[in-house]
Design an enzyme around this catalytic site. Structure first.
Site, PDB file in Angstrom:
ATOM      1  N   SER A 144     -10.572  16.508 -17.173  1.00 38.03           N
ATOM      2  CA  SER A 144     -11.600  17.526 -16.934  1.00 38.03           C
ATOM      3  C   SER A 144     -12.740  16.919 -16.137  1.00 38.03           C
ATOM      4  O   SER A 144     -12.989  15.703 -16.210  1.00 38.03           O
ATOM      5  CB  SER A 144     -12.128  18.054 -18.268  1.00 38.03           C
ATOM      6  OG  SER A 144     -13.314  18.817 -18.079  1.00 38.03           O
ATOM      7  N   TYR A 157     -16.092  16.407 -26.282  1.00 38.72           N
ATOM      8  CA  TYR A 157     -15.097  16.715 -25.253  1.00 38.72           C
ATOM      9  C   TYR A 157     -15.253  15.778 -24.060  1.00 38.72           C
ATOM     10  O   TYR A 157     -14.275  15.195 -23.566  1.00 38.72           O
ATOM     11  CB  TYR A 157     -15.231  18.171 -24.819  1.00 38.72           C
ATOM     12  CG  TYR A 157     -14.157  18.630 -23.862  1.00 38.72           C
ATOM     13  CD1 TYR A 157     -12.857  18.814 -24.306  1.00 38.72           C
ATOM     14  CD2 TYR A 157     -14.448  18.884 -22.525  1.00 38.72           C
ATOM     15  CE1 TYR A 157     -11.861  19.234 -23.436  1.00 38.72           C
ATOM     16  CE2 TYR A 157     -13.467  19.305 -21.647  1.00 38.72           C
ATOM     17  CZ  TYR A 157     -12.171  19.481 -22.105  1.00 38.72           C
ATOM     18  OH  TYR A 157     -11.196  19.890 -21.240  1.00 38.72           O
TER      19      TYR A 157
END
Length: 246
Positions: A144, A157
């Site tokens: 990501s 995250y």
């Protein structure tokens, strides 16, 4: 239709929905037999039906990625049946709690790291020999932009994806003299349920579909793709080289 992965064995984690599901079906369309791993049995059964419709087949594996012993049982089963693994897609991931770092519950932090990082290390450890037995083994890990663009309230995250990047790049370096190619793939904002949870006010119709993203993931899995240790950034439609700080 051409099937460049005909006869290949492809393992996809988080295969029951979103990018994982789309990638599993795109690999099936390219001729691969899919080993579909996910927690949800019902959604896995849909994968089986869709793979058959694409002219391929699937092995369904209900497995929580935090069941590390289960990953090794899966590797043993793949070895017994196929003696190799041609493609491995490390897609399963969780977003985690969106809070200031000092408000994150320890069990939530542990879950994010367990699924996004530690499970992928166990995958590498369990599947390495199988990937190296393939004529052109390919491993792709879903990362990501959060790995390098740390934003407030997304600490678990972001930290997990940064760790995953380092893990995959290390694996690529350790296997660079073998036929195995290891790369990272950043899908960017995609029309998925996970994205809707994180950005509830966003118009999903402005985002690319999981199927569009999956087409590019499959390209990194082909025997003809020879790069390793790189990051394919889907928003830029570009393969990026990791660079040290200037």
């Amino acid at each position: 239709m051409p099937q460049p992965l005909a006869g290949s064995i492809a393992l996809v984690t988080g295969a029951s929905r979103g990018i994982g599901r789309a990638t599993a079906l795109a690999l099936a369309g390219a001729g691969a037999h899919i080993v579909a791993v996910a927690r949800t049995v019902g959604a896995l059964e849909e994968i089986d039906d869709a793979a058959r419709a694409a002219g391929s087949s699937a092995t369904l594996v209900p497995l929580d990625m935090r069941d590390y012993a289960g990953i090794y049982r899966l590797a043993a089963a793949v070895n017994e049946r196929y003696q190799r693994l041609d493609v491995m897609i490390g897609n399963a991931g969780v977003v985690g709690q969106r809070s200031p770092l000092d408000h994150i519950e320890p069990q939530n932090w542990d879950e994010v790291m367990a699924v996004n990082v530690t499970a992928n290390w166990h995958l590498i450890r369990a599947m390495d020999a199988l990937l190296k037995r393939a004529p052109a083994g390919r491993a792709v890990f879903l990362t990501s932009g959060a790995a390098t663009n740390a934003r407030a309230y997304a600490g678990p995250y972001s930290a997990s994806k940064a760790a995953l990047d380092a893990l995959a790049r290390t694996y690529a370096a350790e296997t660079s003299s073998t036929p195995l190619r290891v790369n990272l793939f950043n899908p960017g904002p995609t029309r998925t349920r996970m994205r809707a949870q994180v950005m509830p006010g966003e118009d999903p119709m402005t985002l690319p579909t999981a199927e569009e993203v999956a087409e590019k993931i499959v390209a990194l899995c082909l025997p003809s793709f020879s790069e390793t240790g790189k990051l394919y950034d889907f928003p830029q439609r570009k393969l990026l080289q990791f660079m040290p700080p200037a």
